[in-house]
Design a protein around this motif. Structure first.
Motif, PDB file in Angstrom:
ATOM      1  N   TYR A  40     -37.188  -3.609  10.233  1.00  0.00           N
ATOM      2  CA  TYR A  40     -37.376  -2.188  10.563  1.00  0.00           C
ATOM      3  C   TYR A  40     -37.877  -2.028  11.998  1.00  0.00           C
ATOM      4  O   TYR A  40     -37.362  -1.197  12.756  1.00  0.00           O
ATOM      5  N   GLN A  49     -34.758  -0.290  14.061  1.00  0.00           N
ATOM      6  CA  GLN A  49     -34.786   1.173  13.977  1.00  0.00           C
ATOM      7  C   GLN A  49     -34.067   1.829  15.147  1.00  0.00           C
ATOM      8  O   GLN A  49     -33.268   2.752  14.970  1.00  0.00           O
ATOM      9  N   THR A  50     -34.332   1.348  16.350  1.00  0.00           N
ATOM     10  CA  THR A  50     -33.702   1.932  17.544  1.00  0.00           C
ATOM     11  C   THR A  50     -32.192   1.783  17.494  1.00  0.00           C
ATOM     12  O   THR A  50     -31.447   2.713  17.843  1.00  0.00           O
ATOM     13  N   GLU A  74     -30.711   4.409  15.141  1.00  0.00           N
ATOM     14  CA  GLU A  74     -30.707   5.743  15.745  1.00  0.00           C
ATOM     15  C   GLU A  74     -29.612   5.862  16.796  1.00  0.00           C
ATOM     16  O   GLU A  74     -28.916   6.891  16.879  1.00  0.00           O
ATOM     17  N   PHE A  87     -34.383   2.167   6.140  1.00  0.00           N
ATOM     18  CA  PHE A  87     -34.419   3.262   7.113  1.00  0.00           C
ATOM     19  C   PHE A  87     -33.010   3.808   7.260  1.00  0.00           C
ATOM     20  O   PHE A  87     -32.044   3.062   7.286  1.00  0.00           O
ATOM     21  N   THR A 141     -30.730   7.414   9.079  1.00  0.00           N
ATOM     22  CA  THR A 141     -30.749   8.675   9.806  1.00  0.00           C
ATOM     23  C   THR A 141     -29.317   9.167   9.925  1.00  0.00           C
ATOM     24  O   THR A 141     -28.371   8.467   9.546  1.00  0.00           O
TER      25      THR A 141
END
Length: 254
Positions: A84, A88-89, A92, A116, A118
């Protein structure tokens, strides 16, 4: 050592089921949750009230959602996952680039978890409520992970969870699934076409570190966006590049 009170244990399980329902529905009212969970409204209301009193649930009008205390606990837990922190970046960035739902997926205790996720500009608010199946055999993200596990570990998971049919396209034959997993292992990318929810397709690539699979990264969306051969090919290449970047940065952070 004291004995476990069965009634208290059942109460705790019900509270977690209510929290799971809130996550699955992205918030909702007592009636919505009761229907989703198959529980009496009085039971759901009682547990929501308790969870609200201790800060794990909040209420806005007649709608309940996860509270600040739950979010704080979740954030603290996520920071313990190296995948994570590093990935994460990338998730995104990929969501912005593709416009679709993008996520990191892991396996724990034989079940799948969205670590995670998005959404990009093409994905609607409803799309982000898409939850990868806890059953690894029914999603691209899960199959990507299964393809990298040892035969022994994979067998343990399939023995424990079996192959429940979630849609008419879900693979429920073990031999057929294993044959597909071997293909996925060779090509490094998994596809799923309405096998967990009819309204979603997904593409995923495994992420490994030191020859151990840590999870997978996936793109999910409606069939009209993810079913064309060119789109699938382009997304598979993009996911592969993203996964390799995450693996390089994981190695740098060891």
């Amino acid at each position: 050592m004291g004995t476990i009170d069965p009634q208290k244990n059942k109460t705790t399980q019900t509270s977690f089921q209510v929290l799971d329902g809130l996550v699955r529905l992205n918030g909702g009212g007592v009636t919505d949750l009761a229907q989703d969970l198959g529980m009496p409204k009085s039971t759901v209301y009682k547990h929501l009230a308790t969870l609200r009193d201790i800060g794990y649930v909040k209420k806005d009008g007649s709608t309940y959602d996860l509270g600040a205390k739950f979010v704080e606990l979740n954030d603290a837990t996520l920071r313990e996952y190296r995948l994570y922190r590093v990935g994460q970046t990338n998730v995104e960035q990929l969501a912005r680039a593709t416009g679709d739902v993008v996520g990191l997926f892991i396996e724990e205790n034989g079940r799948g978890i969205d670590l995670f996720r998005t959404r990009g500009n093409y994905a609607s608010k409803n799309d982000i409520t898409f939850i990868n199946s806890h059953h690894l055999h029914a999603s691209a993200a899960g199959k990507a992970i299964l393809s990298q596990l040892s035969k022994e570990r994979r067998g343990e998971i399939l023995d424990r969870n079996e192959l429940p049919q979630l849609t008419e396209d879900t693979i429920t034959d073990r031999a057929e699934l294993i044959e597909q997993l071997e293909v996925i292992r060779d090509r490094g990318v998994a596809f799923e076409c309405g096998e967990q929810q009819r309204s979603y397709h997904s593409i995923a690539t495994p992420i490994s570190s030191s020859d151990t699979v840590l999870g997978s990264i996936y793109v999910a969306g409606p069939p009209d966006r993810l079913s064309t051969p060119r789109m699938r090919q382009d997304l598979a290449m993009t996911l592969g590049t993203t996964a390799r970047d995450i693996e390089r940065r994981l190695a740098d952070n060891e």
